[in-house]
Scaffold this motif. Sequence first.
Motif, short mmCIF file in Angstrom:
data_model
loop_
_atom_site.label_atom_id
_atom_site.label_comp_id
_atom_site.label_asym_id
_atom_site.label_seq_id
_atom_site.Cartn_x
_atom_site.Cartn_y
_atom_site.Cartn_z
N GLU A 1 -4.21 3.52 1.61
CA GLU A 1 -5.39 3.61 -0.21
C GLU A 1 -5.94 4.31 -0.58
OE1 GLU A 1 -7.53 0.69 -2.41
OE2 GLU A 1 -6.07 0.03 -2.36
N LEU B 1 0.90 -1.48 0.14
CA LEU B 1 0.10 0.10 0.00
C LEU B 1 0.68 0.70 -0.03
CD1 LEU B 1 -2.68 -0.67 2.65
CD2 LEU B 1 -2.87 -1.09 0.01
N ARG C 1 -8.28 0.33 3.01
CA ARG C 1 -7.25 -0.41 3.35
C ARG C 1 -5.94 0.22 3.77
NH1 ARG C 1 -7.65 -4.90 -0.19
NH2 ARG C 1 -5.28 -4.57 0.71
N SER D 1 -2.04 8.28 -0.67
CA SER D 1 -2.13 8.44 -1.17
C SER D 1 -2.93 9.87 -1.30
CB SER D 1 -3.25 7.99 -2.27
OG SER D 1 -4.17 7.79 -1.16
#
Length: 275
Positions: A49, A2, A77, A5
Amino acid sequence: MLQRSETTLGTKDRMIGGFTAPPTGTDFGERMLNKVLSQSIRHLFSQCESVDVAIRCSPSSKLLQGSVDNFKMSGSRLVIRKDFFVESMSFETDAVSIDFGSVLSGKVRLRQPTQAIAQVVLTEDGINQAFTAELVQKRLQNIDTPELTNLSGGEPVSFTDINLQLLPDSRIKIFAKAELPNGTIPISLLATLAVERRRRISFQNPQFNADAVLEEVRGVSKVLTMAFAEILDNMVDLDRFDLDGVTMRINRLETQGKQLIFSGYAQIEHFPGSK
């Protein structure tokens, strides 16, 4: 693996779950607050994520006085403390009072704590991964309680290779191995998950699953299984997993297929880096 982001700003991010930001006026302030909140919340997690934040403020001019009707966060996530995988987490606050000047410096400082309705979803795979975390392993290795050392000739006992299965009606089944000086004994447990004092996960009505163990070791396996159940029942306390500035409390839990869903609330004292 992961990766962290960045939340993409724009029309899409200003419209999440029915939250729509005004297109004019202090829209710039809302977008700035949205971005700063997203960055602050991402810092709660080792990895993520996605993290999305939606602000609601009507009329939007109230934002300049630091008044926000509420905001909603949804993340997917996520990883807490490097080892604890969360499939999704969401919360929606009551009215929030912030220091708008702190937003201009890239932080979000609350004028007073706020509460939020929260939901956390764990997966069966994520729970089993958590059993391998160092924080959990410390509580499963080299245990020297009398009921265990009586079986091992006075030596400590460790539990390894833990595999949990989620069952309907908040039930679980666990397979594991007990490491004794003279060999390894398989164990198998059935129990019901419940919430105590809104912060502790209890393994209630533990039962030895005799059908999963060979007949010749069932006697010792039963003793080991019930000792293992007691260890689990004293292990999962949310206060050990508090996020920076956020305290989670659970009202209820339920199993749905391969997911374990917690519903409750979050007490938000401050956001990371804003103290």
